[in-house]
Design a protein around this motif. Structure first.
Motif, PDB file in Angstrom:
ATOM      1  N   LEU A 180      56.133  41.598  30.409  1.00  0.00           N
ATOM      2  CA  LEU A 180      56.094  42.819  30.819  1.00  0.00           C
ATOM      3  C   LEU A 180      54.440  43.227  30.985  1.00  0.00           C
ATOM      4  O   LEU A 180      54.001  43.950  30.285  1.00  0.00           O
ATOM      5  CB  LEU A 180      56.627  43.889  29.607  1.00  0.00           C
ATOM      6  N   SER A 193      51.241  55.529  32.178  1.00  0.00           N
ATOM      7  CA  SER A 193      51.020  55.555  30.479  1.00  0.00           C
ATOM      8  C   SER A 193      49.794  56.462  30.085  1.00  0.00           C
ATOM      9  O   SER A 193      50.215  57.015  29.104  1.00  0.00           O
ATOM     10  CB  SER A 193      50.662  54.164  30.052  1.00  0.00           C
ATOM     11  N   PHE A 212      58.897  47.913  20.909  1.00  0.00           N
ATOM     12  CA  PHE A 212      59.015  48.431  22.300  1.00  0.00           C
ATOM     13  C   PHE A 212      58.793  47.511  23.359  1.00  0.00           C
ATOM     14  O   PHE A 212      59.496  47.363  24.425  1.00  0.00           O
ATOM     15  CB  PHE A 212      58.123  49.680  22.441  1.00  0.00           C
ATOM     16  N   TYR A 213      57.921  46.443  22.768  1.00  0.00           N
ATOM     17  CA  TYR A 213      57.825  45.306  24.080  1.00  0.00           C
ATOM     18  C   TYR A 213      59.105  44.671  24.042  1.00  0.00           C
ATOM     19  O   TYR A 213      59.550  44.354  25.191  1.00  0.00           O
ATOM     20  CB  TYR A 213      56.757  44.218  23.800  1.00  0.00           C
ATOM     21  N   GLY A 235      61.616  46.548  26.250  1.00  0.00           N
ATOM     22  CA  GLY A 235      61.286  46.709  27.357  1.00  0.00           C
ATOM     23  C   GLY A 235      61.392  45.303  27.926  1.00  0.00           C
ATOM     24  O   GLY A 235      62.093  45.373  29.170  1.00  0.00           O
ATOM     25  N   TRP A 236      61.247  44.352  27.377  1.00  0.00           N
ATOM     26  CA  TRP A 236      61.760  43.014  27.879  1.00  0.00           C
ATOM     27  C   TRP A 236      63.086  42.891  27.907  1.00  0.00           C
ATOM     28  O   TRP A 236      63.488  42.354  29.155  1.00  0.00           O
ATOM     29  CB  TRP A 236      61.179  41.887  27.022  1.00  0.00           C
ATOM     30  N   PHE A 277      63.986  45.373  31.270  1.00  0.00           N
ATOM     31  CA  PHE A 277      63.371  45.274  32.452  1.00  0.00           C
ATOM     32  C   PHE A 277      63.550  43.820  32.821  1.00  0.00           C
ATOM     33  O   PHE A 277      63.656  43.380  34.263  1.00  0.00           O
ATOM     34  CB  PHE A 277      62.032  45.532  32.355  1.00  0.00           C
ATOM     35  N   TRP A 285      56.982  48.272  34.064  1.00  0.00           N
ATOM     36  CA  TRP A 285      56.937  49.566  33.715  1.00  0.00           C
ATOM     37  C   TRP A 285      57.416  49.677  32.133  1.00  0.00           C
ATOM     38  O   TRP A 285      57.510  50.604  31.473  1.00  0.00           O
ATOM     39  CB  TRP A 285      58.097  50.410  34.253  1.00  0.00           C
ATOM     40  N   GLY A 286      57.226  48.610  31.458  1.00  0.00           N
ATOM     41  CA  GLY A 286      57.528  48.409  30.005  1.00  0.00           C
ATOM     42  C   GLY A 286      56.346  49.357  29.279  1.00  0.00           C
ATOM     43  O   GLY A 286      56.883  49.765  28.248  1.00  0.00           O
ATOM     44  N   LEU A 310      57.251  52.887  29.299  1.00  0.00           N
ATOM     45  CA  LEU A 310      58.424  53.102  28.291  1.00  0.00           C
ATOM     46  C   LEU A 310      57.811  53.312  27.000  1.00  0.00           C
ATOM     47  O   LEU A 310      58.118  54.172  26.182  1.00  0.00           O
ATOM     48  CB  LEU A 310      59.765  52.109  28.426  1.00  0.00           C
ATOM     49  N   ALA A 311      57.125  52.127  26.502  1.00  0.00           N
ATOM     50  CA  ALA A 311      56.574  52.035  25.332  1.00  0.00           C
ATOM     51  C   ALA A 311      55.782  53.536  25.014  1.00  0.00           C
ATOM     52  O   ALA A 311      55.891  54.141  23.914  1.00  0.00           O
ATOM     53  CB  ALA A 311      55.688  50.954  25.024  1.00  0.00           C
ATOM     54  N   PHE A 340      51.788  46.272  21.506  1.00  0.00           N
ATOM     55  CA  PHE A 340      52.619  45.946  22.947  1.00  0.00           C
ATOM     56  C   PHE A 340      51.665  44.955  23.498  1.00  0.00           C
ATOM     57  O   PHE A 340      52.385  43.922  23.767  1.00  0.00           O
ATOM     58  CB  PHE A 340      52.579  47.062  23.795  1.00  0.00           C
TER      59      PHE A 340
END
Length: 198
Positions: free
Chosen positions: A4, A14, A70-71, A74-75, A78, A91-92, A95-96, A144
């Protein structure tokens, strides 16, 4: 395996989300800094007026772990599920930051403050200063970044160490907080109280 890796647009978005969260917290009437009138890099007491008011405290590891979690989320979304197509992985971080910012706002509502006081080790909790909330978003972003850079096994080991150290020192951590917020267990409350936490 894809990662990400944010690009400039994701980083700017962000930052904008984090700034918006700060503005919302100020509009909610949260104090900009500790009402004691000064700023500390570290505050080590969890049940006094300085808790959650400064830059770092015993709940900082929880926010770093948020970033790691959150990583992973997201992984999964995404990279593994392919949301956002070929360039979705950038965009991870957005989102985080959005999730952490939403939590910081929710955490500082009277409903959640009262819940913390009633069922967690933070019986004296009065909410965060805006500085502390902004720092928590930053610590999450650091978590992250660690998850982005480190092997999965090292990231997991760091998260476990953070949880273990906080549990041993202050009898509280992310896992215990989640359990006590959602499904309070009397045995945990008694254990925390026996250590002078509650």
């Amino acid at each position: 395996m894809g990662k990400l890796v944010p690009d400039r647009r994701a980083a700017i978005l962000s930052l904008a989300i984090a700034v918006a969260a700060v503005l919302v917290l100020l509009a909610m009437g949260r104090p900009p800094i500790c009402e004691c009138g000064y700023v500390k890099l570290w505050h080590g007491q969890i049940n006094d007026a300085g808790n959650s008011q400064h830059i770092a405290d015993w709940y900082t590891p929880s926010h770093i772990i948020h970033g790691m979690i959150f990583y992973a989320l997201g992984w999964w979304l995404f990279v593994r599920q392919g949301w956002g197509g070929e360039h979705g992985a950038r965009w991870g971080i957005v989102l985080a930051v959005a999730l952490e910012s939403a939590w910081e706002i929710l955490e500082n509502t009277q409903m959640v403050i009262n819940r913390f006081r009633d069922v967690t080790a933070n019986f004296g909790y009065s909410g965060d200063s805006v500085l502390n909330s902004a720092a928590d978003i930053g610590w999450m972003a650091f978590g992250f970044w660690l998850a982005l850079r480190l092997p999965v096994r090292v990231t997991v080991a760091l998260a476990l160490i953070g949880e273990l150290v906080a549990a041993l020192v202050v009898r509280d951590n992310l896992t215990l907080n989640v359990i006590m917020l959602l499904f309070p267990i009397e045995a945990i409350a008694e254990w925390q109280a026996a250590g002078g936490v509650h």
